[in-house]
Every structure is written in structure tokens, then in C-alpha cells.
Design a protein around this motif. Structure first.
Motif, PDB file in Angstrom:
ATOM      1  N   ARG A 131      -7.439   7.977   4.425  1.00 25.71           N
ATOM      2  CA  ARG A 131      -7.519   6.642   3.435  1.00 25.71           C
ATOM      3  C   ARG A 131      -6.157   7.011   2.320  1.00 25.71           C
ATOM      4  NH1 ARG A 131     -12.480   8.411   1.279  1.00 25.71           N
ATOM      5  NH2 ARG A 131     -12.373   8.619  -0.828  1.00 25.71           N
ATOM      6  N   ASP A 132      -5.607   5.889   1.803  1.00 25.31           N
ATOM      7  CA  ASP A 132      -4.682   5.946   0.806  1.00 25.31           C
ATOM      8  C   ASP A 132      -5.570   6.006  -0.381  1.00 25.31           C
ATOM      9  OD1 ASP A 132      -2.043   5.820  -0.441  1.00 25.31           O
ATOM     10  OD2 ASP A 132      -2.467   3.924  -0.761  1.00 25.31           O
ATOM     11  N   ALA A 133      -5.102   6.811  -1.679  1.00 22.58           N
ATOM     12  CA  ALA A 133      -5.912   7.202  -2.712  1.00 22.58           C
ATOM     13  C   ALA A 133      -6.286   5.810  -3.692  1.00 22.58           C
ATOM     14  CB  ALA A 133      -5.060   8.266  -3.489  1.00 22.58           C
ATOM     15  N   PRO A 134      -5.520   4.947  -4.079  1.00 18.94           N
ATOM     16  CA  PRO A 134      -4.045   4.432  -3.521  1.00 18.94           C
ATOM     17  C   PRO A 134      -3.150   5.145  -4.464  1.00 18.94           C
ATOM     18  CG  PRO A 134      -5.300   2.862  -4.974  1.00 18.94           C
ATOM     19  CD  PRO A 134      -6.209   4.034  -5.014  1.00 18.94           C
ATOM     20  N   SER A 135      -1.967   5.082  -3.701  1.00 21.02           N
ATOM     21  CA  SER A 135      -0.885   5.745  -4.035  1.00 21.02           C
ATOM     22  C   SER A 135       0.243   4.468  -4.371  1.00 21.02           C
ATOM     23  CB  SER A 135      -0.376   6.616  -3.207  1.00 21.02           C
ATOM     24  OG  SER A 135      -0.033   6.087  -1.845  1.00 21.02           O
ATOM     25  N   ASN A 136       1.317   5.091  -5.194  1.00 18.13           N
ATOM     26  CA  ASN A 136       2.468   4.300  -5.491  1.00 18.13           C
ATOM     27  C   ASN A 136       3.270   3.881  -4.401  1.00 18.13           C
ATOM     28  OD1 ASN A 136       1.765   3.717  -8.176  1.00 18.13           O
ATOM     29  ND2 ASN A 136       2.557   5.747  -8.954  1.00 18.13           N
ATOM     30  N   THR A 137       3.884   4.880  -3.665  1.00 21.03           N
ATOM     31  CA  THR A 137       4.589   4.625  -2.455  1.00 21.03           C
ATOM     32  C   THR A 137       3.866   4.461  -1.135  1.00 21.03           C
ATOM     33  OG1 THR A 137       4.752   7.144  -2.240  1.00 21.03           O
ATOM     34  CG2 THR A 137       6.514   6.112  -3.708  1.00 21.03           C
ATOM     35  N   GLY A 138       2.686   4.456  -1.179  1.00 25.25           N
ATOM     36  CA  GLY A 138       1.940   4.392   0.194  1.00 25.25           C
ATOM     37  C   GLY A 138       1.571   5.725   1.059  1.00 25.25           C
ATOM     38  N   THR A 139       0.545   5.661   1.971  1.00 25.48           N
ATOM     39  CA  THR A 139       0.520   6.719   2.971  1.00 25.48           C
ATOM     40  C   THR A 139       0.670   6.066   4.303  1.00 25.48           C
ATOM     41  OG1 THR A 139      -1.327   7.279   1.413  1.00 25.48           O
ATOM     42  CG2 THR A 139      -1.502   8.071   3.987  1.00 25.48           C
ATOM     43  N   PHE A 140       1.455   6.266   5.084  1.00 25.45           N
ATOM     44  CA  PHE A 140       1.806   5.929   6.363  1.00 25.45           C
ATOM     45  C   PHE A 140       1.252   6.659   7.572  1.00 25.45           C
ATOM     46  CE2 PHE A 140       4.936   4.628   3.713  1.00 25.45           C
ATOM     47  CZ  PHE A 140       5.411   3.294   4.182  1.00 25.45           C
ATOM     48  N   TYR A 141       0.406   5.977   8.539  1.00 26.00           N
ATOM     49  CA  TYR A 141       0.091   6.726   9.677  1.00 26.00           C
ATOM     50  C   TYR A 141       0.703   5.999  11.041  1.00 26.00           C
ATOM     51  CZ  TYR A 141      -2.855   7.864  13.560  1.00 26.00           C
ATOM     52  OH  TYR A 141      -3.607   8.276  14.806  1.00 26.00           O
ATOM     53  N   MET A 142       1.418   7.062  11.643  1.00 21.80           N
ATOM     54  CA  MET A 142       2.301   6.501  12.869  1.00 21.80           C
ATOM     55  C   MET A 142       3.225   5.626  12.419  1.00 21.80           C
ATOM     56  SD  MET A 142       0.855   8.589  15.059  1.00 21.80           S
ATOM     57  CE  MET A 142       1.767   8.197  16.774  1.00 21.80           C
ATOM     58  N   ASN A 143       3.781   5.855  11.241  1.00 21.72           N
ATOM     59  CA  ASN A 143       4.758   4.672  10.993  1.00 21.72           C
ATOM     60  C   ASN A 143       4.238   3.245  10.467  1.00 21.72           C
ATOM     61  OD1 ASN A 143       6.984   6.587  10.875  1.00 21.72           O
ATOM     62  ND2 ASN A 143       7.326   5.931  12.903  1.00 21.72           N
ATOM     63  N   GLN A 144       2.879   3.218  10.106  1.00 19.97           N
ATOM     64  CA  GLN A 144       2.349   2.136   9.745  1.00 19.97           C
ATOM     65  C   GLN A 144       1.513   2.355   8.441  1.00 19.97           C
ATOM     66  OE1 GLN A 144       2.216  -0.982  11.092  1.00 19.97           O
ATOM     67  NE2 GLN A 144       3.784  -0.161  12.677  1.00 19.97           N
ATOM     68  N   ILE A 145       1.883   1.453   7.530  1.00 18.51           N
ATOM     69  CA  ILE A 145       1.468   1.790   5.985  1.00 18.51           C
ATOM     70  C   ILE A 145      -0.028   1.433   5.928  1.00 18.51           C
ATOM     71  CG2 ILE A 145       2.073  -0.564   5.185  1.00 18.51           C
ATOM     72  CD1 ILE A 145       2.926   1.010   2.522  1.00 18.51           C
ATOM     73  N   LEU A 146      -0.807   2.029   5.347  1.00 13.92           N
ATOM     74  CA  LEU A 146      -2.160   1.987   5.313  1.00 13.92           C
ATOM     75  C   LEU A 146      -2.556   0.877   3.891  1.00 13.92           C
ATOM     76  CD1 LEU A 146      -2.447   4.462   6.886  1.00 13.92           C
ATOM     77  CD2 LEU A 146      -4.320   5.285   5.652  1.00 13.92           C
ATOM     78  N   ARG A 147      -3.446  -0.035   3.981  1.00 18.52           N
ATOM     79  CA  ARG A 147      -3.786  -0.760   2.903  1.00 18.52           C
ATOM     80  C   ARG A 147      -4.959   0.111   2.344  1.00 18.52           C
ATOM     81  NH1 ARG A 147      -5.334  -5.628   6.695  1.00 18.52           N
ATOM     82  NH2 ARG A 147      -6.104  -3.935   7.552  1.00 18.52           N
ATOM     83  N   ASP A 148      -5.178  -0.468   1.189  1.00 23.91           N
ATOM     84  CA  ASP A 148      -6.262   0.378   0.306  1.00 23.91           C
ATOM     85  C   ASP A 148      -7.616   0.338   1.014  1.00 23.91           C
ATOM     86  OD1 ASP A 148      -4.381   0.804  -1.749  1.00 23.91           O
ATOM     87  OD2 ASP A 148      -5.003  -0.630  -3.014  1.00 23.91           O
ATOM     88  N   GLN A 149      -7.745  -0.528   1.856  1.00 21.90           N
ATOM     89  CA  GLN A 149      -9.284  -0.587   2.473  1.00 21.90           C
ATOM     90  C   GLN A 149      -9.238  -0.103   3.734  1.00 21.90           C
ATOM     91  OE1 GLN A 149      -7.280  -3.423   1.953  1.00 21.90           O
ATOM     92  NE2 GLN A 149      -7.357  -4.825   3.544  1.00 21.90           N
ATOM     93  N   ASP A 150      -8.151   0.267   4.374  1.00 23.23           N
ATOM     94  CA  ASP A 150      -8.013   1.193   5.653  1.00 23.23           C
ATOM     95  C   ASP A 150      -8.545   2.344   5.845  1.00 23.23           C
ATOM     96  OD1 ASP A 150      -6.835  -1.092   6.866  1.00 23.23           O
ATOM     97  OD2 ASP A 150      -4.710  -0.268   6.582  1.00 23.23           O
ATOM     98  N   ARG A 151      -9.293   2.692   6.891  1.00 22.36           N
ATOM     99  CA  ARG A 151      -9.750   3.996   6.954  1.00 22.36           C
ATOM    100  C   ARG A 151      -9.172   4.480   8.424  1.00 22.36           C
ATOM    101  NH1 ARG A 151     -10.319   3.138   2.513  1.00 22.36           N
ATOM    102  NH2 ARG A 151     -12.015   3.320   1.173  1.00 22.36           N
ATOM    103  N   ILE A 152      -8.557   5.193   8.717  1.00 17.83           N
ATOM    104  CA  ILE A 152      -8.229   5.744  10.129  1.00 17.83           C
ATOM    105  C   ILE A 152      -8.790   7.176  10.485  1.00 17.83           C
ATOM    106  CG2 ILE A 152      -5.905   6.293  11.214  1.00 17.83           C
ATOM    107  CD1 ILE A 152      -5.798   3.525  10.378  1.00 17.83           C
TER     108      ILE A 152
END
Length: 175
Positions: A131-152
Motif C-alpha cells: 500500500r502507499d504510505a501515502p507519498s508525494n510522488t506515488g507508488t506504482f505497481y505494474m505501471n499503475q499508480i496506487l490510490r491511498d485505499q488500494d491494497r495489492i
């Protein structure tokens, strides 16, 4: 001739690097904004030893797994072990309270960027949740940006991108 960019106003300053020796530190004052900043000429000894270092990506295979960190721009590779629970991943800065710091000069990685949770699934195996921490630049999984509520859910070899840096998951071996 070499040029350096002012970190404040992006103005370029040109100088003759042949007048200086490797490892020498130079201090510049930007003529545009008067910002003072320093650079070091040549390659540092730390970078040289890092490139010679051979890392075993499976060294934590019998524990909780690990992440392989590859800085795309800076070409530096690290293997960081994971532990049970939340592994808070971010740029190492003295005084931060993260348990999985990345030693990097990548300014696009936050000090608290993303979290990989290691836990047991219903069958007793390990599972890895990103999950994103959230961060300023975003976290990407397989070139898709994670939203704050996403759990992969991550699998062996999953690729996560934070800033200009790639993380590759190496899961723990069964048994």
C-alpha cells in the motif's frame, strides 16, 4: 568544460573540471539567485565499492523474503530483508522512524513512501500486501499508480516503482 545546475533556480554554471582533482569539493554561488551549493568532482570511493559488491538476492529466502532495490538513474542495487508485519519503506534520513530504509540519493522517494505488510495467509504461507504510505510522488505497481485505499497482493518478482527506483520482491522459500 562541465556544467552544473543550480538546485534552486535551475540555472547552469559552466566550469573547467580539468583544473580540479577527483574527490575535490567545489562550492558555487549561482549568479542568478545567489544560492550557494557544493559538488564533489569525480567518483566517490563509496560508489566504487558499491559497484564491485556482489549481492545475493536470495540471502533472506528462509526468513520473510526481501526486496531488491535498483536505482534506475543511479545504478545502485541493494537487498533489504523484510520482517513480519508492516515494513515501512522510504528514503533513509537520520532520525526517521521507518524500519525498512533505502540508502538513496533519489529525491523523488519520500522518507515514508510505501508499506509492504508480511503476514500469514489461511494456509500458513506468507503473503505480501503493498500500500502507499501515502507519498508525494506515488507508488506504482505494474505501471499503475496506487490510490491511498488500494491494497495489492504481491507475488515473487513483483515490480514496484517508487520515484526513479524499482523494488523487486523476493519471497521466502517454503519449508
Amino acid at each position: 568544460m562541465k556544467r552544473v545546475k543550480c538546485p534552486k533556480c535551475d540555472n547552469y554554471i559552466v566550469f573547467d573540471e580539468t583544473q580540479y582533482t577527483d574527490g575535490q569539493q567545489l562550492v558555487f554561488s549561482c549568479p542568478t539567485c545567489s544560492k550557494q551549493f557544493a559538488i564533489r568532482i569525480g567518483k566517490s570511493k563509496l560508489q566504487a565499492t558499491r559497484k564491485e559488491e556482489v549481492l545475493d538476492e536470495q540471502e533472506n529466502a528462509n526468513k520473510c523474503g526481501s526486496i531488491v532495490v535498483v536505482e534506475n538513474v543511479f545504478h545502485y542495487k541493494q537487498v533489504i530483508p523484510l520482517c513480519m508485519g508492516d515494513n515501512v519503506i522510504g528514503r533513509y534520513v537520520r532520525g526517521t522512524d521507518i524500519n525498512t530504509p533505502i540508502e538513496t540519493t533519489d529525491p523523488s522517494i519520500d522518507t515514508k513512501h510505501c508499506i509492504i505488510r508480511v503476514q500469514h495467509d489461511k494456509r500458513g504461507g506468507l503473503q505480501y500486501i503493498l500500500r502507499d504510505a501515502p507519498s508525494n510522488t506515488g507508488t506504482f505497481y505494474m505501471n499503475q499508480i496506487l490510490r491511498d485505499q488500494d491494497r495489492i497482493r504481491l507475488e515473487e518478482g513483483s515490480i514496484v516503482t517508487i520515484g526513479a527506483t524499482t523494488l523487486i520482491l523476493r519471497v521466502a522459500q517454503e519449508g
